[in-house]
Design an enzyme around this catalytic site. Structure first.
Site, mmCIF file in Angstrom:
data_model
loop_
_atom_site.group_PDB
_atom_site.id
_atom_site.type_symbol
_atom_site.label_atom_id
_atom_site.label_comp_id
_atom_site.label_asym_id
_atom_site.label_seq_id
_atom_site.Cartn_x
_atom_site.Cartn_y
_atom_site.Cartn_z
ATOM 1 N N SER A 1 0.800 -1.238 0.000
ATOM 2 C CA SER A 1 0.000 0.000 0.000
ATOM 3 C C SER A 1 0.829 1.284 0.000
ATOM 4 O O SER A 1 0.261 2.360 -0.166
ATOM 5 C CB SER A 1 -0.933 0.020 1.207
ATOM 6 O OG SER A 1 -1.965 -0.907 1.005
ATOM 7 N N TYR B 1 -3.217 -2.400 -10.401
ATOM 8 C CA TYR B 1 -3.225 -2.250 -8.938
ATOM 9 C C TYR B 1 -2.345 -3.325 -8.279
ATOM 10 O O TYR B 1 -1.520 -3.041 -7.405
ATOM 11 C CB TYR B 1 -4.671 -2.305 -8.422
ATOM 12 C CG TYR B 1 -4.749 -2.287 -6.907
ATOM 13 C CD1 TYR B 1 -4.581 -1.104 -6.194
ATOM 14 C CD2 TYR B 1 -4.966 -3.465 -6.191
ATOM 15 C CE1 TYR B 1 -4.628 -1.093 -4.798
ATOM 16 C CE2 TYR B 1 -5.016 -3.459 -4.795
ATOM 17 C CZ TYR B 1 -4.847 -2.274 -4.109
ATOM 18 O OH TYR B 1 -4.879 -2.270 -2.742
ATOM 19 N N TYR C 1 -4.952 3.623 8.003
ATOM 20 C CA TYR C 1 -6.315 3.089 8.115
ATOM 21 C C TYR C 1 -6.922 3.395 9.476
ATOM 22 O O TYR C 1 -6.816 4.508 9.962
ATOM 23 C CB TYR C 1 -6.333 1.569 7.793
ATOM 24 C CG TYR C 1 -5.425 1.262 6.644
ATOM 25 C CD1 TYR C 1 -5.762 1.689 5.365
ATOM 26 C CD2 TYR C 1 -4.199 0.624 6.811
ATOM 27 C CE1 TYR C 1 -4.917 1.467 4.297
ATOM 28 C CE2 TYR C 1 -3.351 0.405 5.747
ATOM 29 C CZ TYR C 1 -3.719 0.824 4.501
ATOM 30 O OH TYR C 1 -2.882 0.615 3.456
ATOM 31 N N VAL D 1 1.200 -3.788 3.824
ATOM 32 C CA VAL D 1 1.183 -5.092 4.501
ATOM 33 C C VAL D 1 2.444 -5.915 4.234
ATOM 34 O O VAL D 1 2.648 -6.950 4.859
ATOM 35 C CB VAL D 1 -0.060 -5.958 4.149
ATOM 36 C CG1 VAL D 1 -1.311 -5.435 4.807
ATOM 37 C CG2 VAL D 1 -0.223 -6.138 2.672
HETATM 38 O O1 DON Z 1 -4.868 -4.700 -1.668
HETATM 39 C C1 DON Z 1 -4.246 -5.396 -0.901
HETATM 40 O O2 DON Z 1 -4.805 -6.175 -0.160
HETATM 41 C C2 DON Z 1 -2.733 -5.258 -0.823
HETATM 42 N N1 DON Z 1 -2.188 -5.429 -2.086
HETATM 43 C C3 DON Z 1 -2.339 -3.952 -0.228
HETATM 44 C C4 DON Z 1 -2.870 -3.759 1.131
HETATM 45 C C5 DON Z 1 -1.977 -3.064 2.073
HETATM 46 O O3 DON Z 1 -0.780 -2.978 1.925
HETATM 47 C C6 DON Z 1 -2.638 -2.546 3.290
HETATM 48 N N2 DON Z 1 -1.635 -1.992 4.154
HETATM 49 N N3 DON Z 1 -1.348 -1.964 5.256
#
Ligand code: DON
Length: 306
Positions: free
Chosen positions: A64, A190, A242, A260
């Site tokens: 993210s 994405y 978040y 993440v």
């Molecule tokens: O969309 C997703 O689930 C992941 N590719 C990115 C989510 C993410 O990194 C949330 N961050 N803390």
């Protein structure tokens, strides 16, 4: 000037008891294979010096954190018009939440939750078509002055095969006519942007323009306006973590963005950018040790914006 090298050493020592806590992300299977004990932290000052500790050459998937790059490109291209399609309020919900979207008619709360980032990527797709991911990657190359940065095909495929919630999000948003391109084209971009691999050194370097009113200090090139840089920093502060954004502001007190994959970037306006990596996450999906390391950093240096 604080002795940053010594401060990084102190931080590395003080985080040791936390390595037993947290959990590596496994909802994307390819992310679960990383070394859970890895740690790295880089500080890149605006002009010149940088300081590093840990495994700072190790590349991890930025996840993210990529939302900072896509929001920057979309704000540059669309200006305030972008906010008709994605709001700029904290969500108070997890990064992949579906609930708010329905009662807010397919307008995501902000560009840093998944729904908002998907709309942002869609907005870029309307301009750059099949070159959208290439444009995002080139922007990262410009910011880091490093064209070796690429995405990881295995992580990309793993996300693509297991992206059930993201697919639900984009379908819901499309039902409100807030996605203008083919779902598969947007999601491929994405997932690719999330699986870009960078180390803490490169990520700290890439955020310097946000510490410098939107100008890339290396090339002295204005990438966005000072006003746009102000807004991106504001959203990183209020939405970058978040439903833990308030907690991050409370403990760290800097604009920041997590992924993440275990990375967190943070900006000290007019001074520096920082990146910390440790893949075990807290219950809100943010690096547990990364958050603590940044809290220790602003406590020791008084460099919180507050
Ligand atoms: O969309 C997703 O689930 C992941 N590719 C990115 C989510 C993410 O990194 C949330 N961050 N803390």
């Amino acid at each position: 000037m604080p002795n940053y090298a010594d401060i990084l050493k102190e931080i590395e020592e003080e985080i040791q008891p936390l390595f037993s806590q947290g959990k590596v992300a496994d909802y994307i299977p390819a992310l679960s294979t990383v070394n859970a004990e890895d740690f790295a932290m880089s500080i890149q000052l605006l002009y010149g010096k940088s300081y590093h500790i840990g495994n700072t050459q190790h590349k991890f998937s930025i996840q993210s954190i990529s939302k900072v790059f896509t929001f920057t490109l979309a704000l540059k291209a669309y200006g305030k018009e972008l906010y008709k399609r994605v709001n700029h309020e904290p969500s108070g919900n997890p990064f992949n939440s579906l609930v708010q979207l329905e009662y807010e008619n397919g307008i995501p709360r902000n560009p840093f939750i998944n729904a908002g980032a998907i709309v942002t990527t869609d907005a870029l797709t309307s301009i750059y078509k099949e070159n959208t991911f290439h444009t995002i990657l080139e922007f990262i190359h410009t910011l880091t002055n490093d064209s070796s940065i690429q995405y990881d095909e295995t992580i990309f495929c793993s996300e693509y095969q297991h992206g059930y919630r993201n697919m639900a999000l984009i379908n819901m948003i499309k039902s409100y006519k807030n996605i203008h391109n083919e779902i598969d084209d947007v999601m491929q971009t994405y997932f690719k942007q999330c699986s870009v691999m960078m180390n803490t050194q490169q990520l700290a370097q890439s955020m310097l323009f946000l510490a410098n009113h939107g100008t890339n200090p290396k090339a002295n090139e204005a990438l966005i306006t000072p006003s746009q840089a102000k807004r991106i920093n504001a959203l990183m502060l209020t939405c970058g973590h978040y439903d833990a954004s308030g907690d991050f502001a409370y403990k760290v007190g800097l604009p920041g963005k997590s992924g993440v994959g275990g990375g967190i970037v943070a900006v000290v306006p007019q001074k520096m950018a920082i990146c910390v990596y440790s893949p075990k996450l807290n219950s809100q999906g943010n690096s547990l040790i990364g958050t603590k390391a940044l809290e220790l950093f602003t406590t020791k240096t008084n460099l919180s914006i507050f």
